[in-house]
Scaffold this active site. Structure first.
Site, short mmCIF file in Angstrom:
data_model
loop_
_atom_site.label_atom_id
_atom_site.label_comp_id
_atom_site.label_asym_id
_atom_site.label_seq_id
_atom_site.Cartn_x
_atom_site.Cartn_y
_atom_site.Cartn_z
N LYS A 1 -4.64 -2.13 10.50
CA LYS A 1 -4.98 -2.25 9.09
C LYS A 1 -5.25 -3.69 8.65
O LYS A 1 -6.05 -3.92 7.74
CB LYS A 1 -3.82 -1.74 8.22
CG LYS A 1 -3.46 -0.27 8.43
CD LYS A 1 -4.30 0.62 7.56
CE LYS A 1 -3.70 2.02 7.45
NZ LYS A 1 -4.54 2.87 6.57
N ASP B 1 0.84 -1.19 0.00
CA ASP B 1 0.00 0.00 0.00
C ASP B 1 0.88 1.25 0.00
O ASP B 1 1.84 1.33 0.77
CB ASP B 1 -0.90 -0.02 1.24
CG ASP B 1 -2.13 0.86 1.05
OD1 ASP B 1 -2.42 1.26 -0.09
OD2 ASP B 1 -2.81 1.14 2.06
N ARG C 1 -8.22 3.55 13.66
CA ARG C 1 -7.27 4.66 13.87
C ARG C 1 -6.68 4.66 15.26
O ARG C 1 -5.53 5.09 15.46
CB ARG C 1 -7.98 5.99 13.62
CG ARG C 1 -8.54 6.14 12.22
CD ARG C 1 -7.48 6.03 11.16
NE ARG C 1 -8.03 6.29 9.82
CZ ARG C 1 -7.35 6.13 8.70
NH1 ARG C 1 -6.10 5.69 8.74
NH2 ARG C 1 -7.90 6.38 7.54
N GLU D 1 -9.92 12.27 7.74
CA GLU D 1 -9.86 13.63 7.17
C GLU D 1 -11.17 14.39 7.38
O GLU D 1 -11.16 15.56 7.73
CB GLU D 1 -9.57 13.56 5.67
CG GLU D 1 -8.18 13.05 5.31
CD GLU D 1 -8.00 12.97 3.80
OE1 GLU D 1 -8.18 13.96 3.10
OE2 GLU D 1 -7.68 11.86 3.30
N GLU E 1 -9.41 3.73 -2.06
CA GLU E 1 -8.16 3.50 -2.77
C GLU E 1 -8.41 2.78 -4.09
O GLU E 1 -9.49 2.23 -4.32
CB GLU E 1 -7.22 2.63 -1.91
CG GLU E 1 -6.93 3.20 -0.53
CD GLU E 1 -5.70 2.60 0.12
OE1 GLU E 1 -4.94 1.90 -0.56
OE2 GLU E 1 -5.52 2.85 1.33
N THR F 1 -9.21 -5.96 4.22
CA THR F 1 -9.07 -5.04 3.09
C THR F 1 -10.00 -5.57 2.00
O THR F 1 -9.86 -6.71 1.59
CB THR F 1 -7.61 -5.02 2.58
OG1 THR F 1 -6.74 -4.74 3.67
CG2 THR F 1 -7.42 -3.98 1.49
N ASP G 1 -9.29 0.12 2.29
CA ASP G 1 -8.28 -0.24 3.30
C ASP G 1 -8.84 0.12 4.68
O ASP G 1 -8.46 1.13 5.27
CB ASP G 1 -7.00 0.53 2.98
CG ASP G 1 -5.89 0.23 3.97
OD1 ASP G 1 -5.90 -0.85 4.57
OD2 ASP G 1 -5.02 1.10 4.14
N HIS H 1 -4.21 13.85 0.77
CA HIS H 1 -4.41 13.00 1.96
C HIS H 1 -3.23 13.15 2.92
O HIS H 1 -3.41 13.39 4.12
CB HIS H 1 -4.56 11.54 1.52
CG HIS H 1 -4.55 10.55 2.64
ND1 HIS H 1 -5.55 10.47 3.59
CD2 HIS H 1 -3.65 9.59 2.99
CE1 HIS H 1 -5.28 9.51 4.46
NE2 HIS H 1 -4.13 8.96 4.12
N GLN I 1 -4.08 1.90 15.28
CA GLN I 1 -2.98 2.34 14.42
C GLN I 1 -2.08 3.36 15.11
O GLN I 1 -0.85 3.27 15.06
CB GLN I 1 -3.57 2.93 13.14
CG GLN I 1 -2.55 3.31 12.08
CD GLN I 1 -3.19 3.99 10.86
OE1 GLN I 1 -4.41 3.99 10.70
NE2 GLN I 1 -2.37 4.55 10.00
N GLU J 1 -10.95 3.62 3.80
CA GLU J 1 -10.06 4.43 2.96
C GLU J 1 -10.38 4.14 1.51
O GLU J 1 -10.38 2.98 1.09
CB GLU J 1 -8.58 4.15 3.26
CG GLU J 1 -8.12 4.71 4.59
CD GLU J 1 -6.59 4.69 4.77
OE1 GLU J 1 -5.92 3.91 4.07
OE2 GLU J 1 -6.09 5.47 5.60
#
Lengths: 431, 431
Positions: B251, B125, B235, B372, B199, B255, B231, B132, B238, B197
């Protein structure tokens, strides 16, 4: 102590007595790769043994798994299968009457080529030696060397499975992007800070399903066996790239493993209690603790790094030992790594590999990589023949060795994990 | 614009006109999984077509690869094979005379189950959206949001291949270790900061050998096709674990990828120049630059995130769009990611997957994850039905969509990448 009719298995110095019987994959060059077991200086052809009917008393699934050219299917059958196979081979190799019909199934190890024993789906690397983490952290943050989470969880990350190599494969010096000291912009050049890392890898046997964490009480059943692992590292590439997502090209160009998978059964007599935490250290969270881990989470496995430079080879000089450490000194045990890894529901599959991270000891003689030994390339390592090293040079041969030894026990060895550094060559773009 | 006798492929709104023909793996429930191609609202059974002799003019290797239950063998054959297969299917599906003997090979997409299309050896990844990276970096380092290396190399790391899931698989909320705001010690609990996420993933076709970097001039030939990728990220887990080795359990629990692999051939009309660097920005290092990348390194691919909560589903309300972004706005192109990835000699294999990292746009409407949108869980997202979200809640359904569209071109769609969040359940230890 057991005796075999394979005489080389009865010596004191062999890595492979009847009590070991590690699994690997070999080829004689003429035939396709197949599964074997090391015994003394020989390798026993397990596929041949199965076809000859020697395993007819075993579960049919075990026999079928020995038809493969990698260990994954056998690993997936779990510990009972491994135990059953081991007991039967011990019986056969101890029974003098079996020599007559088995000698054709034995090859000299020196006459065969060892292959990658497993198709590794995912490879994970931890950071479980507090001595390593402290020394490395101190270079960057002298007052606060350990990451804040270090004593709460075994820190780990995903490595690259495609570039796992069997012992003996040459290591090409990687090109990469890095910033030389004092410069503002990075360059793209062959690494100038190539390093080895002394590690131990553990293979998963029975897997777990996605979303189903493994409890500590069940963790042992998911471990299959262990190997030595050299996590080659380009320190300049690594330090330029690693923020904020961790190591990538500084590591994923090559990782060498020793060809023999030493089973958890063979390691059984060398299991030791997990390290006890000192007063004032945080308690282990409940899901990472447990009786099983406390009583036998550790493994008393001695580890060594040896270096032989091109000049030493030319002059017929022997390799020099760079360090000695013991796996029992890790801050986190393999069981804790496995439980942590699955605690979020991450699924591990048969043949998946996780490694410990650099295994270093508390003493200076136990520094498991050049980063620690040369203080990040600032204090040269002096070799007995007058050469010096800050980092590895082309032609350097690095060998990892590991063995369990204890009073009243046969030595359980891992064999060697070897790699020779080759030159970087020309980058294709610039040809 | 091409017309097919599959009428649903001729509509303006379909994701799958004759110009697309993405590859996937499906099962009807009765038969084993096999390779198919999407056309309108149908899926064409490619194995069946091959067995019926419809591909007899193609290379025998292509026909053989269609006997597999995953795309890896076809991918390994490279772009010529993919182009050949695509042209032949276009010919057949445009030829009204073929309808008579082909209709039995078509299934309604709604009546089949899509499977993981590829065995992914390694999943990587990246972090290629500067919008971002800047927003996320600003939360931690307001004055200096981007990592020092950001404009010199596409930052990336290895993710977990075992927990890649096909669209539709439920996402179990992971347990994990994290530290709640204001507390000193971490807890172990179900994540309280679950995120998605947005992607895009790229599959490798022809691989490269260990130690052999891919030059920019050859990079395009190694790309096979693309998919959407979510993904999922915890948080809190992480941020507690990621120093110094990067994301791991935050993570690797899941996925999700969209089931159709859109080939590079279908994306061809939407290739755009790589972003031009502003004055004062560092020049791209030579091995990451090159004419091919400058001229057509980017892809004009529109991307969307949609959310439908459990309450919306109960009340029969439609999903709400959370963001819209475009792949062409990435700071690094897929070609640059591939070249960087192999620049140290790291080998990529057919079926390996690399993703872009969260694709965000410059505007507020282009924020590709809740991290975000809610400023790290501090500013609630208000939904039209009165609900609020800081992070995902159990029962939330997240759908990614992507499509290429341009004047005079048929829409090339990716289908949907869907996941519904399920509750964490009880941790096994505590049962």
């Amino acid at each position: 102590m057991m005796r075999s009719w394979v005489e080389s298995a009865n010596t004191e110095e062999t890595d492979f007595p009847l009590e070991n019987l590690p699994l690997g994959v070999f080829t004689t060059g003429e035939e396709a790769a197949r599964i074997g077991m090391a015994i003394g200086d020989r390798v026993l052809d397990l596929r041949g043994a199965a076809r000859a009917g020697l395993f007819d008393t075993l579960d049919a699934e075990v026999r079928k798994s020995l038809e493969a050219s990698v260990l994954n299917a056998l690993m997936a059958l779990g510990r009972d299968a491994s135990r059953e196979l081991r007991a039967r081979v011990q019986e056969l190799l101890a029974d003098a009457a079996a020599q007559r019909f088995m000698s054709g199934l034995l090859h000299l190890q020196g006459a065969v080529q060892m292959c990658m024993p497993v198709v590794v789906g995912d490879y994970t690397d931890f950071y479980a030696s507090i001595h390593h983490a402290t020394r490395v952290g101190r270079m960057l943050r002298p007052d606060n060397p350990l990451p804040q989470s270090y004593k709460y969880l075994p820190i780990g990350y995903h490595g690259r499975a495609s570039s796992l190599l069997a012992s003996g494969a040459p290591i090409r010096r990687p090109w990469g992007q890095f910033r030389r000291s004092g410069e503002v912009a990075p360059c793209f050049a062959p690494t100038e800070a190539l390093d080895y890392e002394l590690e131990v890898g553990f293979f998963i046997g029975r897997g777990n399903l996605p979303g189903e964490p493994v409890a500590m009480a069940d963790a042992e059943a998911h471990l299959f066996g262990a190997c030595l692992l050299n996590d080659w590292s380009a320190r300049d590439i690594q330090s330029w790239e690693y923020q904020p997502l961790g190591p990538f090209l500084g590591k994923n160009f090559a990782t060498t493993i020793s060809p023999w998978v030493v089973t958890m059964e063979a390691l059984e007599p060398f299991r030791v209690p997990a390290p006890v935490r000192a007063d004032g250290e945080p308690a282990v969270l409940p899901h990472l603790a447990g009786k099983e881990n406390g009583r036998r989470g550790g493994i008393d496995l001695q580890l060594e790094v040896w270096l032989r430079t091109a000049q030493m080879r030319r002059n017929g000089q022997a390799a020099v030992q760079l360090s000695a450490a013991n796996l029992r000194d890790l801050y986190w045990t393999p069981l804790q790594m496995l439980v942590h890894h699955t605690s979020n529901g991450c699924n591990l599959r048969a043949g998946d590999l996780f490694a410990t991270g650099t295994v270093s000891g508390a003493e200076d003689g136990g520094r498991g990589c050049l980063l620690e030994i040369t203080q990040r390339g600032t204090e040269p390592l002096l070799l007995p023949n007058g050469e010096q090293r800050l980092w590895l040079e082309d032609g350097d041969e690095v060998t990892l060795r590991g063995f369990c030894a204890a009073e009243g026990q046969r030595r359980i060895g891992f064999g060697a994990c070897i790699g020779v550094v080759r030159g970087a060559g020309v980058f294709p773009l610039m040809v």
